[in-house]
Design a protein around this motif. Structure first.
Motif, PDB file in Angstrom:
ATOM      1  N   ASP A  37      31.528  42.415  43.965  1.00 44.91           N
ATOM      2  CA  ASP A  37      31.659  42.142  45.392  1.00 44.91           C
ATOM      3  C   ASP A  37      33.114  41.839  45.767  1.00 44.91           C
ATOM      4  OD1 ASP A  37      30.248  41.911  47.933  1.00 44.91           O
ATOM      5  OD2 ASP A  37      30.762  39.768  47.836  1.00 44.91           O
ATOM      6  N   LEU A  38      33.822  41.120  44.908  1.00 47.18           N
ATOM      7  CA  LEU A  38      35.242  40.866  45.163  1.00 47.18           C
ATOM      8  C   LEU A  38      36.026  42.176  45.226  1.00 47.18           C
ATOM      9  CD1 LEU A  38      36.053  37.864  42.782  1.00 47.18           C
ATOM     10  CD2 LEU A  38      35.878  37.807  45.278  1.00 47.18           C
ATOM     11  N   VAL A  39      35.734  43.079  44.298  1.00 45.83           N
ATOM     12  CA  VAL A  39      36.417  44.377  44.276  1.00 45.83           C
ATOM     13  C   VAL A  39      36.056  45.179  45.527  1.00 45.83           C
ATOM     14  CG1 VAL A  39      36.643  46.561  43.028  1.00 45.83           C
ATOM     15  CG2 VAL A  39      36.573  44.388  41.756  1.00 45.83           C
ATOM     16  N   LYS A  40      34.790  45.162  45.907  1.00 47.22           N
ATOM     17  CA  LYS A  40      34.350  45.890  47.105  1.00 47.22           C
ATOM     18  C   LYS A  40      35.074  45.383  48.343  1.00 47.22           C
ATOM     19  CE  LYS A  40      30.891  44.766  49.540  1.00 47.22           C
ATOM     20  NZ  LYS A  40      29.652  44.339  50.121  1.00 47.22           N
ATOM     21  N   LYS A  41      35.145  44.057  48.487  1.00 49.50           N
ATOM     22  CA  LYS A  41      35.803  43.484  49.662  1.00 49.50           C
ATOM     23  C   LYS A  41      37.286  43.815  49.686  1.00 49.50           C
ATOM     24  CE  LYS A  41      32.466  39.815  50.381  1.00 49.50           C
ATOM     25  NZ  LYS A  41      32.181  38.381  50.280  1.00 49.50           N
ATOM     26  N   TYR A  42      37.902  43.853  48.515  1.00 53.27           N
ATOM     27  CA  TYR A  42      39.313  44.227  48.419  1.00 53.27           C
ATOM     28  C   TYR A  42      39.500  45.704  48.778  1.00 53.27           C
ATOM     29  CZ  TYR A  42      43.691  45.566  46.173  1.00 53.27           C
ATOM     30  OH  TYR A  42      44.939  46.094  45.909  1.00 53.27           O
ATOM     31  N   PHE A  44      37.328  48.019  50.278  1.00 53.81           N
ATOM     32  CA  PHE A  44      36.796  48.595  51.517  1.00 53.81           C
ATOM     33  C   PHE A  44      36.938  47.709  52.755  1.00 53.81           C
ATOM     34  CE2 PHE A  44      34.378  50.665  48.070  1.00 53.81           C
ATOM     35  CZ  PHE A  44      34.765  51.973  48.314  1.00 53.81           C
ATOM     36  N   HIS A  45      37.184  46.432  52.554  1.00 54.84           N
ATOM     37  CA  HIS A  45      37.262  45.532  53.711  1.00 54.84           C
ATOM     38  C   HIS A  45      38.664  44.986  53.939  1.00 54.84           C
ATOM     39  CE1 HIS A  45      32.684  44.575  53.209  1.00 54.84           C
ATOM     40  NE2 HIS A  45      32.936  45.864  53.262  1.00 54.84           N
ATOM     41  N   GLY A  46      39.602  45.391  53.087  1.00 58.79           N
ATOM     42  CA  GLY A  46      40.984  44.991  53.271  1.00 58.79           C
ATOM     43  C   GLY A  46      41.273  43.537  52.957  1.00 58.79           C
ATOM     44  N   GLU A  47      40.352  42.861  52.254  1.00 57.36           N
ATOM     45  CA  GLU A  47      40.587  41.468  51.895  1.00 57.36           C
ATOM     46  C   GLU A  47      41.563  41.397  50.731  1.00 57.36           C
ATOM     47  OE1 GLU A  47      37.096  39.088  51.337  1.00 57.36           O
ATOM     48  OE2 GLU A  47      36.136  39.863  53.154  1.00 57.36           O
ATOM     49  N   GLU A  48      42.306  40.303  50.675  1.00 57.49           N
ATOM     50  CA  GLU A  48      43.227  40.127  49.559  1.00 57.49           C
ATOM     51  C   GLU A  48      42.438  39.815  48.294  1.00 57.49           C
ATOM     52  OE1 GLU A  48      46.689  37.821  49.910  1.00 57.49           O
ATOM     53  OE2 GLU A  48      47.040  38.376  52.002  1.00 57.49           O
ATOM     54  N   MET A  49      42.974  40.266  47.165  1.00 55.86           N
ATOM     55  CA  MET A  49      42.346  39.974  45.888  1.00 55.86           C
ATOM     56  C   MET A  49      42.861  38.621  45.415  1.00 55.86           C
ATOM     57  SD  MET A  49      40.266  40.742  43.450  1.00 55.86           S
ATOM     58  CE  MET A  49      39.873  42.471  43.698  1.00 55.86           C
ATOM     59  N   SER A  50      41.963  37.682  45.277  1.00 54.09           N
ATOM     60  CA  SER A  50      42.324  36.363  44.791  1.00 54.09           C
ATOM     61  C   SER A  50      42.280  36.362  43.269  1.00 54.09           C
ATOM     62  CB  SER A  50      41.343  35.318  45.335  1.00 54.09           C
ATOM     63  OG  SER A  50      41.464  34.107  44.621  1.00 54.09           O
ATOM     64  N   LYS A  51      43.438  36.205  42.656  1.00 60.48           N
ATOM     65  CA  LYS A  51      43.512  36.161  41.197  1.00 60.48           C
ATOM     66  C   LYS A  51      42.673  34.995  40.668  1.00 60.48           C
ATOM     67  CE  LYS A  51      46.793  36.346  37.405  1.00 60.48           C
ATOM     68  NZ  LYS A  51      48.208  36.453  37.042  1.00 60.48           N
ATOM     69  N   GLU A  52      42.705  33.878  41.364  1.00 68.45           N
ATOM     70  CA  GLU A  52      41.931  32.703  40.946  1.00 68.45           C
ATOM     71  C   GLU A  52      40.427  32.983  40.981  1.00 68.45           C
ATOM     72  OE1 GLU A  52      41.054  28.142  42.431  1.00 68.45           O
ATOM     73  OE2 GLU A  52      42.937  29.087  43.007  1.00 68.45           O
ATOM     74  N   GLN A  53      39.953  33.594  42.062  1.00 68.63           N
ATOM     75  CA  GLN A  53      38.523  33.905  42.179  1.00 68.63           C
ATOM     76  C   GLN A  53      38.103  34.975  41.175  1.00 68.63           C
ATOM     77  OE1 GLN A  53      36.520  32.077  43.999  1.00 68.63           O
ATOM     78  NE2 GLN A  53      34.704  33.207  43.406  1.00 68.63           N
ATOM     79  N   LEU A  54      38.955  35.972  40.993  1.00 67.27           N
ATOM     80  CA  LEU A  54      38.671  37.029  40.023  1.00 67.27           C
ATOM     81  C   LEU A  54      38.588  36.447  38.609  1.00 67.27           C
ATOM     82  CD1 LEU A  54      38.224  40.088  39.729  1.00 67.27           C
ATOM     83  CD2 LEU A  54      40.696  40.324  39.459  1.00 67.27           C
ATOM     84  N   THR A  55      39.520  35.563  38.277  1.00 71.16           N
ATOM     85  CA  THR A  55      39.521  34.905  36.972  1.00 71.16           C
ATOM     86  C   THR A  55      38.253  34.078  36.779  1.00 71.16           C
ATOM     87  OG1 THR A  55      41.933  34.839  36.933  1.00 71.16           O
ATOM     88  CG2 THR A  55      40.785  33.309  35.471  1.00 71.16           C
ATOM     89  N   LYS A  56      37.831  33.367  37.818  1.00 74.24           N
ATOM     90  CA  LYS A  56      36.612  32.559  37.744  1.00 74.24           C
ATOM     91  C   LYS A  56      35.397  33.436  37.464  1.00 74.24           C
ATOM     92  CE  LYS A  56      33.262  30.091  40.509  1.00 74.24           C
ATOM     93  NZ  LYS A  56      32.190  30.976  40.028  1.00 74.24           N
ATOM     94  N   GLU A  57      35.259  34.512  38.223  1.00 74.76           N
ATOM     95  CA  GLU A  57      34.096  35.391  38.046  1.00 74.76           C
ATOM     96  C   GLU A  57      34.115  36.073  36.681  1.00 74.76           C
ATOM     97  OE1 GLU A  57      31.703  34.969  39.929  1.00 74.76           O
ATOM     98  OE2 GLU A  57      32.645  34.162  41.715  1.00 74.76           O
TER      99      GLU A  57
END
Length: 97
Positions: A37-42, A44-57
């Motif tokens: 979902d983080l990748v999808k939002k980045y 297709f939705h133009g959201e920034e990729m949070s390294k912290e959130q990605l690392t957590k997941e």
């Protein structure tokens, strides 16, 4: 820390002892979905990729995967070594074509 150490330390945080495999497999699917979902939002939705959130997941996915291995007495280091060797073999076969 190597994968074997991680697996043993992660196992110390496991709560409960019933339906461990089912709980871990479902948790793995759920956490993988959150990562996707983080990748999808980045993408297709133009959201920034949070390294912290990605690392957590990624950590959550790693924890559940390590516990699926632990449940079946599979050494996580062996999983990593096997996977790398399999991927090298695949790459070598493709390179020969």
């Amino acid at each position: 820390m190597n994968f074997e150490e991680y697996q043993k330390e992660a196992n110390k945080t496991l709560i409960g002892d019933e339906q461990v495999l089912t709980n871990c497999a479902l948790g793995l699917a759920s956490e993988t979905g959150q990562l996707v979902d983080l990748v999808k939002k980045y993408t297709f939705h133009g959201e920034e990729m949070s390294k912290e959130q990605l690392t957590k997941e990624m950590g959550d996915v790693l924890w559940y995967l390590s516990q699926v291995a632990e449940w079946n007495d599979i050494n996580f280091d062996d999983v990593a070594k096997y996977n790398i060797q399999r991927l090298r073999n695949k790459k070598n076969k493709l390179a020969k074509k």
